[in-house]
Write a protein that holds these residues in place. Structure first.
Motif, short mmCIF file in Angstrom:
data_model
loop_
_atom_site.label_atom_id
_atom_site.label_comp_id
_atom_site.label_asym_id
_atom_site.label_seq_id
_atom_site.Cartn_x
_atom_site.Cartn_y
_atom_site.Cartn_z
N ASN A 103 0.80 -1.22 0.00
CA ASN A 103 0.00 0.00 0.00
C ASN A 103 0.84 1.27 0.00
O ASN A 103 0.33 2.34 -0.33
CB ASN A 103 -0.99 0.02 1.17
N THR A 104 2.12 1.18 0.34
CA THR A 104 2.96 2.37 0.27
C THR A 104 3.39 2.69 -1.15
O THR A 104 3.75 3.82 -1.46
CB THR A 104 4.22 2.22 1.15
N LEU A 105 3.38 1.69 -2.04
CA LEU A 105 3.82 1.86 -3.43
C LEU A 105 2.71 1.59 -4.43
O LEU A 105 2.93 1.63 -5.64
CB LEU A 105 4.99 0.93 -3.72
N LEU A 106 1.50 1.32 -3.94
CA LEU A 106 0.41 0.90 -4.81
C LEU A 106 0.10 1.93 -5.89
O LEU A 106 -0.12 1.58 -7.05
CB LEU A 106 -0.85 0.62 -3.97
N SER A 107 0.08 3.17 -5.52
CA SER A 107 -0.28 4.20 -6.50
C SER A 107 0.70 4.24 -7.66
O SER A 107 0.31 4.50 -8.81
CB SER A 107 -0.34 5.58 -5.84
N THR A 345 -4.29 7.20 4.05
CA THR A 345 -5.06 6.71 2.91
C THR A 345 -4.16 6.54 1.69
O THR A 345 -3.16 7.26 1.53
CB THR A 345 -6.19 7.67 2.54
N PRO A 346 -4.50 5.59 0.82
CA PRO A 346 -3.71 5.42 -0.41
C PRO A 346 -3.62 6.70 -1.25
O PRO A 346 -2.58 6.97 -1.84
CB PRO A 346 -4.46 4.33 -1.16
N ASP A 347 -4.70 7.48 -1.27
CA ASP A 347 -4.67 8.74 -2.03
C ASP A 347 -3.66 9.71 -1.46
O ASP A 347 -2.92 10.38 -2.20
CB ASP A 347 -6.06 9.38 -2.05
N ALA A 348 -3.61 9.79 -0.12
CA ALA A 348 -2.66 10.69 0.52
C ALA A 348 -1.23 10.23 0.29
O ALA A 348 -0.32 11.05 0.06
CB ALA A 348 -2.95 10.78 2.02
N ILE A 349 -1.01 8.92 0.35
CA ILE A 349 0.33 8.38 0.08
C ILE A 349 0.73 8.69 -1.35
O ILE A 349 1.85 9.14 -1.62
CB ILE A 349 0.37 6.88 0.34
#
Length: 366
Positions: A103-107, A345-349
């Motif tokens: 989840n830290t690199l998902l985006s 959140t993933p968006d924030a990351i």
């Protein structure tokens, strides 16, 4: 557990004197490529992963026999390195399925369009909190908590209560005790940075790290150096004469210390500071341009099956994501459940990760 990072599983075993995570499978980690050259190309499915992926040989063999596919595994370094290679080969991937983006690199993975959407069979059995991609380009496979671990013997000898929260770590009594990984080069290091962002927000995390730096936090490049060399509580750290009784690691680290202890201790020699944690979730997805998409889909279905999910904890030292999977006794007896990990959140990351890491590096690594 990214890890991973945590990632965690391969490095955890290495810290205990076992050279790689695959060794803990008692020789089960050999890639099942035998016979692949004799089989039709369409019957081979290739799984690209970070180095910490592992599965018991008999469990994988059962999938192969039932599905008719032969699984070839292509391990590609740590999670970040493996992902970068898939981004560079986008549209002409090296395999059919990629496992290990967290989840830290998902985006980064989603923005680069390396996955093809697929809804796995059994998706309803996955816990809803792990379903971070509504388009189903990736499927959650495991979770783990990045947390500060402590050396129980050190704190008992000093008659000092171990820290339990992020706030505790900046107190004078814990000066020069903590070692963490570089957030720019390490998955657990990044997770710990995100824990501080989740706790203190955009306005407060930099001030927190200024206090940690003033309180003597040590930063090293990666998990293995931190846990296996600098941390006084691990088997590896003891051999290396590590002198830091606090380390950023995983909530699953204490069960590993028990499982691979020689002799096996009745109680874990390390504990977890439960108020310091960030939850890591790892995903797998069907690669865009896969040569064997049907085999890839079957493999993804297998990764969320109860058989694989219950095999996974003692192979990669992470937690299942399906509702009915049971944890092994060593986890339930010696592990801890993190009820309220810090969350970003993933968006924030996705929006802030690079600038957070850059600011952290400027502030802490000078």
């Amino acid at each position: 557990m990214s890890t991973t990072q945590r990632i965690a599983g391969a490095a955890l075993v290495a810290a205990l004197g076992v050279t790689t995570l695959s060794a803990c499978g008692g020789g089960d980690a050999e890639d099942r490529t035998a016979g692949a050259s004799d089989a039709p190309k369409s019957r081979t499915v290739t799984l690209v992963s970070h180095d910490s992926f592992n599965v018991t040989d008999s469990v994988l063999k059962e999938f192969e026999q039932q599905s008719g596919y032969t699984v070839k595994r292509l391990k590609s370094g740590d999670a970040g390195t493996a992902l970068n290679q898939e981004i560079l080969t986008k549209g002409s991937p090296r395999g059919d399925v990629f496992f290990g983006v967290d989840n830290t690199l998902l985006s980064r993975a989603l923005d680069n369009g390396i996955f093809t959407p697929y809804q796995v069979k059994g998706m309803d059995g996955i816990k809803s909190e792990f379903m971070l991609d509504p388009q189903h380009r990736v499927t959650p496979i495991d979770s783990g908590d990045i947390c500060v671990n402590y050396d129980k013997q050190y704190f008992a000898d000093k008659k000092l209560a171990p820290p339990q929260t992020l706030d505790d770590l900046v107190k004078p009594e814990y000066k020069n005790l903590l070692v963490t990984e570089n957030a720019a080069t390490s998955s657990p290091g990044l997770g710990f940075l995100l824990a501080s962002v989740g706790k203190y927000g955009e306005e407060g995390w930099k001030d927190y790290w200024s206090k940690l730096r003033a309180n003597g936090v040590e930063v090293v490049d990666g998990w293995e150096q931190a846990y296996n060399e600098r941390f006084s509580g691990s088997a590896g750290g003891k051999k290396a004469k590590g002198d830091r009784p606090l380390v950023v690691s995983y909530a699953s680290s204490p069960p590993v210390e028990v499982l691979y202890g020689e002799p096996q201790p009745a109680e874990a020699p390390t504990g977890v500071s439960t108020g310091t944690c960030f939850r890591q979730v790892e995903f797998a997805g069907l690669l865009n341009g896969a040569k064997n998409p049907e085999g890839g889909k079957a493999l993804l279905d297998f990764l969320v099956s109860k058989k694989f999910q219950e095999d996974m904890p003692l192979q990669m030292f992470v937690n299942p994501v399906v509702k009915d999977a049971q944890l092994p006794e060593v986890f339930t007896k010696h592990g801890v459940v993190i009820e309220k990990p810090e969350n970003v959140t993933p968006d924030a990351i996705a929006k802030n990760r690079e600038q957070w890491v850059k600011a952290w590096s400027s502030l802490v690594v000078k």
